[in-house]
Design a protein around this motif. Sequence first.
Motif, mmCIF file in Angstrom:
data_model
loop_
_atom_site.group_PDB
_atom_site.id
_atom_site.type_symbol
_atom_site.label_atom_id
_atom_site.label_comp_id
_atom_site.label_asym_id
_atom_site.label_seq_id
_atom_site.Cartn_x
_atom_site.Cartn_y
_atom_site.Cartn_z
ATOM 1 N N SER A 1 0.825 -1.215 0.000
ATOM 2 C CA SER A 1 0.000 0.000 0.000
ATOM 3 C C SER A 1 0.855 1.260 0.000
ATOM 4 N N GLY B 1 0.659 4.247 -2.697
ATOM 5 C CA GLY B 1 0.484 5.627 -2.248
ATOM 6 C C GLY B 1 1.601 6.532 -2.727
ATOM 7 N N THR C 1 -7.387 7.882 -5.417
ATOM 8 C CA THR C 1 -6.395 6.808 -5.406
ATOM 9 C C THR C 1 -6.878 5.565 -4.670
ATOM 10 N N TRP C 2 -7.654 5.754 -3.593
ATOM 11 C CA TRP C 2 -7.892 4.656 -2.666
ATOM 12 C C TRP C 2 -9.345 4.209 -2.518
ATOM 13 N N SER D 1 -10.157 0.689 -3.632
ATOM 14 C CA SER D 1 -9.483 -0.257 -2.734
ATOM 15 C C SER D 1 -10.171 -0.319 -1.379
ATOM 16 N N TYR D 2 -10.634 0.830 -0.891
ATOM 17 C CA TYR D 2 -11.376 0.856 0.381
ATOM 18 C C TYR D 2 -12.656 0.038 0.283
ATOM 19 N N THR E 1 -2.043 7.973 3.284
ATOM 20 C CA THR E 1 -3.100 6.971 3.419
ATOM 21 C C THR E 1 -2.540 5.559 3.304
ATOM 22 N N GLY E 2 -1.685 5.323 2.321
ATOM 23 C CA GLY E 2 -1.073 3.997 2.180
ATOM 24 C C GLY E 2 -0.282 3.604 3.409
ATOM 25 N N TYR F 1 -8.268 2.472 6.580
ATOM 26 C CA TYR F 1 -8.960 3.434 5.721
ATOM 27 C C TYR F 1 -9.855 4.367 6.538
#
Length: 444
Positions: free
Chosen positions: A60, A64, A253-254, A257-258, A386-387, A400
């Motif tokens: 992750s 990121g 970006t996330w 994935s979240y 975040t990563g 997350y």
Amino acid sequence: MPTTEVPGTRAAPAPSAGESRAKAWGFTGLLMLLYIVNWADKAVFGLVAQPLAEELHLNSSQIGLIGSSFFLTFTVGNLIAGLLNRWTALKWSLALLAVGWSFAMLPLVVSATFTVLLLSRMLLGFLEGPSGPIIHTALYSWHPREKRGLPSACITACASIAKIAVAPALAVVVAAYGWRTAFVVLAAAGLVWLVIWLPTWTPGPYGEDKAAGTNGAADEPAVPWSKVLLSPTFLGAALAVMSMYALVTVVLTWLPSYFEMGLGYSRVQAGTMFGFPSIASIVVMFGLSWTGDRLIGRGATSRVLRGVVPSVALLVCGATMALLPSIGTPAAAVAVVSIGYAFGASIFPLFNAGLAEIVPPRQLASTLGIFMALMSLGGVYGPYLTGWIVDQAANPAVGYGRAFQIFGAMVLVGGFAALLGVNPERDAARLRGTARTPDPKGLR
């Protein structure tokens, strides 16, 4: 009501009621198409983050880092918008950028390695950086100052449209044909737009374009840059958009994935739901911008509609995101993210239109370039932080949730800064006395 103008800015010619307004909205639509491609290029990384992580064995933090590196060069690219606008006509500036985006998508298709992924995303970020200020400058050349809220919202909404309409289609493409096909499709889209743009674009009556032959503004008084950049409106708006843009880049970006790793949805479901926050944001943003333009036309102040309203929206966004870790139901978590993001994402066109009130047209591209460069600094730390948080957490859901809470707190700070500082009418009046006749060879 009389509009607030910086002295020395000549009144723009009145457009005809029919043809010119049709042209204005036709070109607005064409600029929107380009910005949709622009945001789809950004959004595709979030969609393919997990397939790339699996193929290239990335954690992750590395995902990121790539996301943050994109926004690092994106920030640098924003800073050259004024120079590009000075050297080249808007028509050719945007054409060159569109070609550059298309070719920047292709190296990873040929050679999929971490290094190629990192460098190609950094190149794409640098080439996409100047696009926002230049697109807004082109847009504002076709719309008078008191009616820029709604067209600005149309441009800002392209981020949402890309996630609502394009991202789900790309998610299906990725699932059916692999992530490489999505990159090829986006490269082709930029080139198709170019075929429409080159034979049609002309500058509008409310701006100036040196290379297009309408640079009658060489003798306009210019506001000293120190006064513009240190004005409370600029500083308050910059702090606000920087904090919100960090959250935007985290979502970009996330979020898939979240939804997949944190909430347990399938990959196709996550890609489809990627657009949920954007659907909500379009409703809120167009509602606020349309209402604001109408009320300003009837005598309401820019302080309220382009200062207080977006600041309150940020406070709602920050407070909502801060609640996310306490939400235990996946569907409720999706709803909370969508509602909070909707209010926060509504601020960008309002602050952009507010800044356009305090500077002459000749300084607008450079002002927006600096403003958007500061804004995009949020993207430099958002994805990587975040990563890192997710990697350190007990599980992805906790990580997350904690990350969204932290960025929500930052948005609250930005909202209070804007509430205290942003007042376009006051600062336009203050800057009026500092305007001076510039050196024609100086920067815009």
